[in-house]
Motif scaffolding. Sequence first.
Motif, PDB file in Angstrom:
ATOM      1  N   TYR A 216      37.117  43.301  74.460  1.00  5.67           N
ATOM      2  CA  TYR A 216      38.548  43.959  74.201  1.00  5.67           C
ATOM      3  C   TYR A 216      39.699  43.132  74.600  1.00  5.67           C
ATOM      4  O   TYR A 216      40.548  43.113  73.966  1.00  5.67           O
ATOM      5  CB  TYR A 216      38.494  45.382  74.923  1.00  5.67           C
ATOM      6  CG  TYR A 216      37.715  46.504  74.358  1.00  5.67           C
ATOM      7  CD1 TYR A 216      37.969  46.833  73.056  1.00  5.67           C
ATOM      8  CD2 TYR A 216      36.647  47.031  75.064  1.00  5.67           C
ATOM      9  CE1 TYR A 216      37.094  47.971  72.205  1.00  5.67           C
ATOM     10  CE2 TYR A 216      35.855  47.988  74.383  1.00  5.67           C
ATOM     11  CZ  TYR A 216      36.125  48.562  73.206  1.00  5.67           C
ATOM     12  OH  TYR A 216      35.243  49.343  72.854  1.00  5.67           O
TER      13      TYR A 216
ATOM     14  N   VAL B   1      42.834  46.714  65.076  1.00  9.57           N
ATOM     15  CA  VAL B   1      41.710  46.940  65.439  1.00  9.57           C
ATOM     16  C   VAL B   1      41.319  48.519  65.108  1.00  9.57           C
ATOM     17  O   VAL B   1      42.043  49.274  65.627  1.00  9.57           O
ATOM     18  CB  VAL B   1      41.177  46.661  66.834  1.00  9.57           C
ATOM     19  CG1 VAL B   1      39.927  47.106  67.392  1.00  9.57           C
ATOM     20  CG2 VAL B   1      41.578  45.297  67.353  1.00  9.57           C
ATOM     21  N   TRP B   2      40.158  48.613  64.258  1.00 12.06           N
ATOM     22  CA  TRP B   2      39.798  50.105  63.619  1.00 12.06           C
ATOM     23  C   TRP B   2      38.328  50.249  64.636  1.00 12.06           C
ATOM     24  O   TRP B   2      37.622  49.316  64.371  1.00 12.06           O
ATOM     25  CB  TRP B   2      39.667  50.297  62.159  1.00 12.06           C
ATOM     26  CG  TRP B   2      40.898  50.167  61.844  1.00 12.06           C
ATOM     27  CD1 TRP B   2      41.632  48.829  61.484  1.00 12.06           C
ATOM     28  CD2 TRP B   2      41.704  51.063  61.106  1.00 12.06           C
ATOM     29  NE1 TRP B   2      42.944  49.125  60.482  1.00 12.06           N
ATOM     30  CE2 TRP B   2      42.957  50.532  60.566  1.00 12.06           C
ATOM     31  CE3 TRP B   2      41.470  52.507  60.982  1.00 12.06           C
ATOM     32  CZ2 TRP B   2      43.706  51.389  59.883  1.00 12.06           C
ATOM     33  CZ3 TRP B   2      42.359  53.045  60.337  1.00 12.06           C
ATOM     34  CH2 TRP B   2      43.475  52.675  59.808  1.00 12.06           C
ATOM     35  N   SER B   3      38.303  51.385  65.150  1.00 13.83           N
ATOM     36  CA  SER B   3      36.910  51.867  65.600  1.00 13.83           C
ATOM     37  C   SER B   3      36.595  52.994  65.481  1.00 13.83           C
ATOM     38  O   SER B   3      37.410  53.982  65.591  1.00 13.83           O
ATOM     39  CB  SER B   3      37.161  51.422  67.334  1.00 13.83           C
ATOM     40  OG  SER B   3      36.033  51.900  68.026  1.00 13.83           O
ATOM     41  N   THR B   4      35.342  53.371  65.538  1.00 20.81           N
ATOM     42  CA  THR B   4      35.042  54.973  65.519  1.00 20.81           C
ATOM     43  C   THR B   4      34.870  55.449  66.952  1.00 20.81           C
ATOM     44  O   THR B   4      34.673  56.708  67.210  1.00 20.81           O
ATOM     45  CB  THR B   4      33.536  54.958  64.775  1.00 20.81           C
ATOM     46  OG1 THR B   4      32.672  54.034  65.543  1.00 20.81           O
ATOM     47  CG2 THR B   4      33.796  54.751  63.443  1.00 20.81           C
ATOM     48  N   ASN B   5      35.001  54.467  67.831  1.00 18.33           N
ATOM     49  CA  ASN B   5      34.889  54.783  69.447  1.00 18.33           C
ATOM     50  C   ASN B   5      35.993  55.813  69.960  1.00 18.33           C
ATOM     51  O   ASN B   5      37.023  55.747  69.354  1.00 18.33           O
ATOM     52  CB  ASN B   5      34.815  53.752  70.362  1.00 18.33           C
ATOM     53  CG  ASN B   5      33.465  52.659  70.057  1.00 18.33           C
ATOM     54  OD1 ASN B   5      32.592  52.981  69.446  1.00 18.33           O
ATOM     55  ND2 ASN B   5      33.424  51.628  70.952  1.00 18.33           N
TER      56      ASN B   5
ATOM     57  N   PRO C  58      40.090  50.075  73.756  1.00 19.21           N
ATOM     58  CA  PRO C  58      41.202  49.001  73.076  1.00 19.21           C
ATOM     59  C   PRO C  58      42.393  49.365  73.721  1.00 19.21           C
ATOM     60  O   PRO C  58      43.128  48.247  74.096  1.00 19.21           O
ATOM     61  CB  PRO C  58      41.018  49.259  71.655  1.00 19.21           C
ATOM     62  CG  PRO C  58      39.607  49.850  71.413  1.00 19.21           C
ATOM     63  CD  PRO C  58      39.432  50.783  72.665  1.00 19.21           C
TER      64      PRO C  58
ATOM     65  N   GLU D 259      47.088  54.709  68.867  1.00 25.91           N
ATOM     66  CA  GLU D 259      45.692  55.390  68.738  1.00 25.91           C
ATOM     67  C   GLU D 259      46.049  56.460  67.657  1.00 25.91           C
ATOM     68  O   GLU D 259      47.032  57.400  67.851  1.00 25.91           O
ATOM     69  CB  GLU D 259      45.028  55.926  69.906  1.00 25.91           C
ATOM     70  CG  GLU D 259      44.535  54.658  70.906  1.00 25.91           C
ATOM     71  CD  GLU D 259      43.781  55.411  71.835  1.00 25.91           C
ATOM     72  OE1 GLU D 259      44.358  56.043  72.633  1.00 25.91           O
ATOM     73  OE2 GLU D 259      42.805  54.907  72.307  1.00 25.91           O
TER      74      GLU D 259
END
Length: 75
Positions: free
Chosen positions: A35, A50-54, A59, A72
């Motif tokens: 990160y 930055v794309w995240s499913t978390n 991030p 976010e």
Amino acid sequence: EGEYGFYIRECFPIADDRSAFFQQKVRGAQPHVGYRLLCHLALADIVRTVWSTNFDGLPARAAANFSLSPLEIGI
């Protein structure tokens, strides 16, 4: 749903309890070096998003330690 979803619902049938369980798990988590490297890449204008499913917010926590403004978006 899969195996993961099945077992977490079995352990915590109430959605708020599931949420509280995971919030407690990530509360003290620190961003991994990956990160922080993403933040350096962003400062060098190599990475723009930055794309995240978390859902752990790591991030954004990493970006807070740099001169970056994280955004976010969640459910």
